[in-house]
Scaffold this motif. Structure first.
Motif, mmCIF file in Angstrom:
data_model
loop_
_atom_site.group_PDB
_atom_site.id
_atom_site.type_symbol
_atom_site.label_atom_id
_atom_site.label_comp_id
_atom_site.label_asym_id
_atom_site.label_seq_id
_atom_site.Cartn_x
_atom_site.Cartn_y
_atom_site.Cartn_z
ATOM 1 N N GLN A 22 0.610 -1.310 -0.358
ATOM 2 C CA GLN A 22 0.280 -0.069 -0.076
ATOM 3 C C GLN A 22 0.638 1.210 -0.303
ATOM 4 O O GLN A 22 0.234 2.401 -0.481
ATOM 5 C CB GLN A 22 -0.897 0.123 1.144
ATOM 6 N N HIS A 123 0.883 -9.097 4.308
ATOM 7 C CA HIS A 123 -0.250 -8.088 3.975
ATOM 8 C C HIS A 123 -0.649 -8.991 2.464
ATOM 9 O O HIS A 123 -0.639 -7.388 2.018
ATOM 10 C CB HIS A 123 0.010 -6.558 4.435
ATOM 11 N N TRP A 124 -0.452 -10.230 1.982
ATOM 12 C CA TRP A 124 -1.839 -10.177 1.162
ATOM 13 C C TRP A 124 -0.694 -9.936 -0.615
ATOM 14 O O TRP A 124 -1.281 -10.426 -1.392
ATOM 15 C CB TRP A 124 -2.218 -9.564 1.076
ATOM 16 N N ASN A 167 -1.571 -11.364 8.149
ATOM 17 C CA ASN A 167 -3.162 -9.661 8.385
ATOM 18 C C ASN A 167 -4.433 -10.593 7.744
ATOM 19 O O ASN A 167 -4.287 -10.749 6.379
ATOM 20 C CB ASN A 167 -2.216 -8.605 7.335
ATOM 21 N N GLU A 168 -4.930 -10.889 8.429
ATOM 22 C CA GLU A 168 -6.246 -10.713 8.135
ATOM 23 C C GLU A 168 -6.456 -11.866 7.420
ATOM 24 O O GLU A 168 -7.091 -11.433 6.566
ATOM 25 C CB GLU A 168 -7.512 -9.485 7.758
ATOM 26 N N ASN A 294 -8.184 -6.284 14.498
ATOM 27 C CA ASN A 294 -8.348 -4.665 13.866
ATOM 28 C C ASN A 294 -9.403 -5.237 13.922
ATOM 29 O O ASN A 294 -10.403 -6.066 13.447
ATOM 30 C CB ASN A 294 -7.693 -5.788 11.825
ATOM 31 N N TYR A 296 -12.799 -2.585 12.031
ATOM 32 C CA TYR A 296 -13.286 -1.372 11.892
ATOM 33 C C TYR A 296 -15.189 -1.440 11.852
ATOM 34 O O TYR A 296 -15.628 0.133 12.376
ATOM 35 C CB TYR A 296 -13.531 -1.932 10.429
ATOM 36 N N ARG A 322 -19.711 5.039 9.325
ATOM 37 C CA ARG A 322 -18.282 5.017 9.855
ATOM 38 C C ARG A 322 -17.826 6.723 9.253
ATOM 39 O O ARG A 322 -17.092 7.850 10.281
ATOM 40 C CB ARG A 322 -17.107 4.295 9.947
ATOM 41 N N TRP A 328 -19.976 0.763 6.298
ATOM 42 C CA TRP A 328 -19.340 0.717 7.144
ATOM 43 C C TRP A 328 -20.321 1.382 8.814
ATOM 44 O O TRP A 328 -19.968 2.658 8.348
ATOM 45 C CB TRP A 328 -18.018 -0.070 7.414
ATOM 46 N N GLU A 355 -4.895 -2.482 14.041
ATOM 47 C CA GLU A 355 -5.451 -1.385 13.265
ATOM 48 C C GLU A 355 -7.201 -0.887 14.495
ATOM 49 O O GLU A 355 -8.293 -1.896 13.948
ATOM 50 C CB GLU A 355 -5.670 -1.572 11.945
ATOM 51 N N TRP A 402 -4.607 2.543 11.829
ATOM 52 C CA TRP A 402 -4.714 2.598 10.419
ATOM 53 C C TRP A 402 -5.323 4.263 9.828
ATOM 54 O O TRP A 402 -6.093 4.328 10.080
ATOM 55 C CB TRP A 402 -5.702 1.463 10.207
ATOM 56 N N GLU A 409 -5.520 2.112 -1.014
ATOM 57 C CA GLU A 409 -6.132 1.396 -0.124
ATOM 58 C C GLU A 409 -7.151 0.327 -1.477
ATOM 59 O O GLU A 409 -8.231 0.282 -1.756
ATOM 60 C CB GLU A 409 -7.389 2.326 -0.543
ATOM 61 N N TRP A 410 -6.038 -0.610 -2.002
ATOM 62 C CA TRP A 410 -5.979 -1.713 -2.548
ATOM 63 C C TRP A 410 -6.737 -1.736 -4.298
ATOM 64 O O TRP A 410 -7.380 -0.529 -4.386
ATOM 65 C CB TRP A 410 -7.362 -2.930 -1.685
ATOM 66 N N PHE A 412 -9.971 0.285 -3.944
ATOM 67 C CA PHE A 412 -10.240 1.707 -4.314
ATOM 68 C C PHE A 412 -9.423 2.180 -4.779
ATOM 69 O O PHE A 412 -9.695 3.390 -4.205
ATOM 70 C CB PHE A 412 -10.637 1.928 -2.747
ATOM 71 N N LYS A 416 -9.907 6.303 -1.168
ATOM 72 C CA LYS A 416 -10.367 6.567 0.114
ATOM 73 C C LYS A 416 -8.838 6.901 0.843
ATOM 74 O O LYS A 416 -7.865 5.812 1.461
ATOM 75 C CB LYS A 416 -10.361 4.920 0.673
HETATM 76 C C1 BG6 Z 1 -7.795 -3.812 6.996
HETATM 77 C C2 BG6 Z 1 -6.278 -4.248 6.245
HETATM 78 O O1 BG6 Z 1 -9.029 -4.251 6.419
HETATM 79 O O2 BG6 Z 1 -8.197 -2.237 6.495
HETATM 80 C C3 BG6 Z 1 -5.741 -2.688 5.543
HETATM 81 O O3 BG6 Z 1 -5.239 -4.587 6.937
HETATM 82 C C4 BG6 Z 1 -7.175 -1.565 4.553
HETATM 83 O O4 BG6 Z 1 -4.971 -3.197 4.682
HETATM 84 C C5 BG6 Z 1 -7.736 -1.688 5.994
HETATM 85 O O5 BG6 Z 1 -5.976 -0.707 4.377
HETATM 86 C C6 BG6 Z 1 -9.428 -0.579 5.362
HETATM 87 O O6 BG6 Z 1 -9.800 -1.597 4.491
HETATM 88 P P1 BG6 Z 1 -11.120 -0.992 3.686
HETATM 89 O O7 BG6 Z 1 -11.498 -2.062 3.553
HETATM 90 O O8 BG6 Z 1 -11.953 -0.172 5.296
HETATM 91 O O9 BG6 Z 1 -10.856 -0.456 3.046
#
Ligand code: BG6
Length: 450
Positions: A22, A123-124, A167-168, A294, A296, A322, A328, A355, A402, A409-410, A412, A416
């Motif tokens: 990332q 981490h993936w 990670n996850e 982690n 969220y 959120r 979320w 996180e 985090w 952001e993967w 995204f 984000k």
């Molecule tokens: C976690 C990951 O799932 O959440 C991170 O470990 C990621 O790599 C973070 O950036 C935020 O995720 P999301 O799904 O809210 O974009």
């Protein structure tokens, strides 16, 4: 509770977190091999705005400045991941010396700045070369992971004592192998479950290898966990919530803490169950030193026949997003309840919140200032939930925001922003957000006012 000051235990660890793919960029620098995320994001239709992470925050070339900023802000602990294909371009076999040197220099730079490293091994970003041999569905990938873990522990273990193997696992297994919106972009339930099994197995195989290479290592695994409630007290909804909890939480906790998969979920998955060899569950349950959590969001689940692999539906009421544009829910009480549940059901393990954070649309720099009061509020309320759980007996050792920097952001892309530090991806200029300054005071004061 206005003006109440929450003081944390003296040994409490405050820090920030990132992941290699990332932030690093340097996608083919100095002998690095491609990862599955390089391959996946090369198809621009997969990523928001068609972006990729070839440069991202260019941390590979700017790590000294980034660490100097971290030190200046007083963030004294840093969780980051290593890029496996930077170290082993083919996933196993010959080490790329320049890749290992990079992390050696990064660790030295952190220590010179009085920042304690917490290293995540995976981490993936699986080496593409291993994906071509079947990826995580191939049991040999678990052996390759243990070899990789031992190699880096031999090199860094004199200075790095905190290790997080994965990670996850749920996200990598399911977003990547069932939902298909993460690399490697597969949609196949048995494959997702086999992937999760081999990731857990690789964790268990790596733990003793890291311990023998790194005396004094403290090793844990990071799971994304949610607080889950049933939408009503109807039996169908209660069972739906139980299934979601089974697939999401217990599948990853009962295995590492008790060496077994939850029976109700094995019965649910039936023919999709992974191949489990004799002895695997004991390996997976290798004693660890902490659990990374982690957190969220919470989820409220209802039954819905034939919906998804669990026959569930998420209910959106009551729902406090959120962030203004987020799906979320912002629910710090869920974190508190989750932590007490871990204490009760898993024998009060030492925990790091590895996180927690939120993206915000308003993250714009205007006249040199990036004002993000909603992020301050989000972190304050979640950290307050952690404080309350500590008062009620949970063994929580630390909290990592985090993320340190805005980053890739993967799927995204760059749409984000999670950072305490704003990154202008054109100029690479870093601007500390107001939340970054606020968190700096939290680290220095070891607490904050509500
Ligand atoms: C976690 C990951 O799932 O959440 C991170 O470990 C990621 O790599 C973070 O950036 C935020 O995720 P999301 O799904 O809210 O974009």
């Amino acid at each position: 509770m206005a003006n109440t000051t929450l003081q944390f235990p003296g040994s409490f660890t405050w820090g920030t977190a990132t992941a290699a793919f990332q932030i690093e960029g340097g996608h083919d620098a100095d002998g690095k091999g491609p990862s599955i995320w390089d391959t996946y994001s090369a198809d621009s239709s997969r990523i928001a705005d068609g972006k990729n992470a070839k440069v991202s925050c260019d941390h590979y070339h700017r790590y000294r400045e980034d660490i100097a900023l971290m030190a200046q802000l007083g963030y004294r602990n840093y969780r980051f991941s290593l890029s496996w294909p930077r170290i082993f371009p083919q996933g196993r076999g010959n080490v790329n010396p320049a890749g290992l040197d990079f992390y050696d220099m990064l660790v030295d730079e952190l220590l010179a700045n009085d920042i304690t490293p917490f290293v995540t091994l995976f981490h993936w970003d699986l080496p593409q070369a291993l994906q071509e041999k079947g990826g995580w569905a191939n049991r040999r990938t678990a052996d390759a992971f243990a070899d990789y873990g031992e190699t880096v522990a031999q090199r860094l273990g004199d200075r790095v004592k905190n290790w997080m193997t994965h990670n996850e696992p749920w996200v990598h297994a399911f977003a990547g192998h069932l939902f298909g919106h993460h690399a490697p972009g597969i949609s196949d339930l048995p494959r997702a479950l086999q992937t999760a099994h081999h990731i857990l197995l690789s964790h268990g195989l790596a733990v003793p290898r890291i311990r023998s290479a790194c005396p004094g290592a403290r090793i844990g695994l990071v799971h994304n966990l949610e607080w889950i409630e049933a939408a009503s007290d109807k039996d169908a909804d209660v069972q739906a919530a139980k299934r979601h909890d089974g697939a999401f939480n217990r599948w990853y906790l009962d295995t590492v803490f008790y060496g077994r998969y939850p029976e109700d979920m094995c019965a649910w998955y039936k023919d999709a169950m992974p191949e489990i060899q004799e002895g695997d569950m004991q390996i997976i349950a290798a004693p660890c030193d902490f659990l990374g959590v982690n957190y969220y969001t919470r989820r409220i689940m209802a039954h819905e026949t034939d919906s998804g692999f669990l026959h569930t539906r998420q209910v959106r009421w009551p729902f406090v997003p959120r962030a203004q544009y987020e799906e979320w829910e912002n629910n710090p009480e869920g974190l508190y309840r989750l932590l007490l549940r871990l204490k009760r059901d898993y024998n009060n393990p030492p925990i790091y919140i590895s996180e927690n954070g939120t993206p915000l649309e308003q993250d714009k720099v205007i006249d040199g200032i990036c004002s993000d009061p909603d992020r301050i509020e989000y972190i304050r309320r979640h950290a307050a939930a952690v404080w309350q759980a500590i008062q009620d007996g949970s063994d929580i050792r630390g909290y990592f925001v985090w993320s340190f920097l805005d980053n890739f952001e993967w799927n995204f892309g760059y749409s984000k922003r999670f950072g305490l530090i704003h990154v202008d991806f054109d100029s690479q200029k870093r601007t500390v957000k107001e939340s970054g300054h606020w968190f700096s005071r939290v680290c220095k004061d070891n607490g904050f006012s509500l």
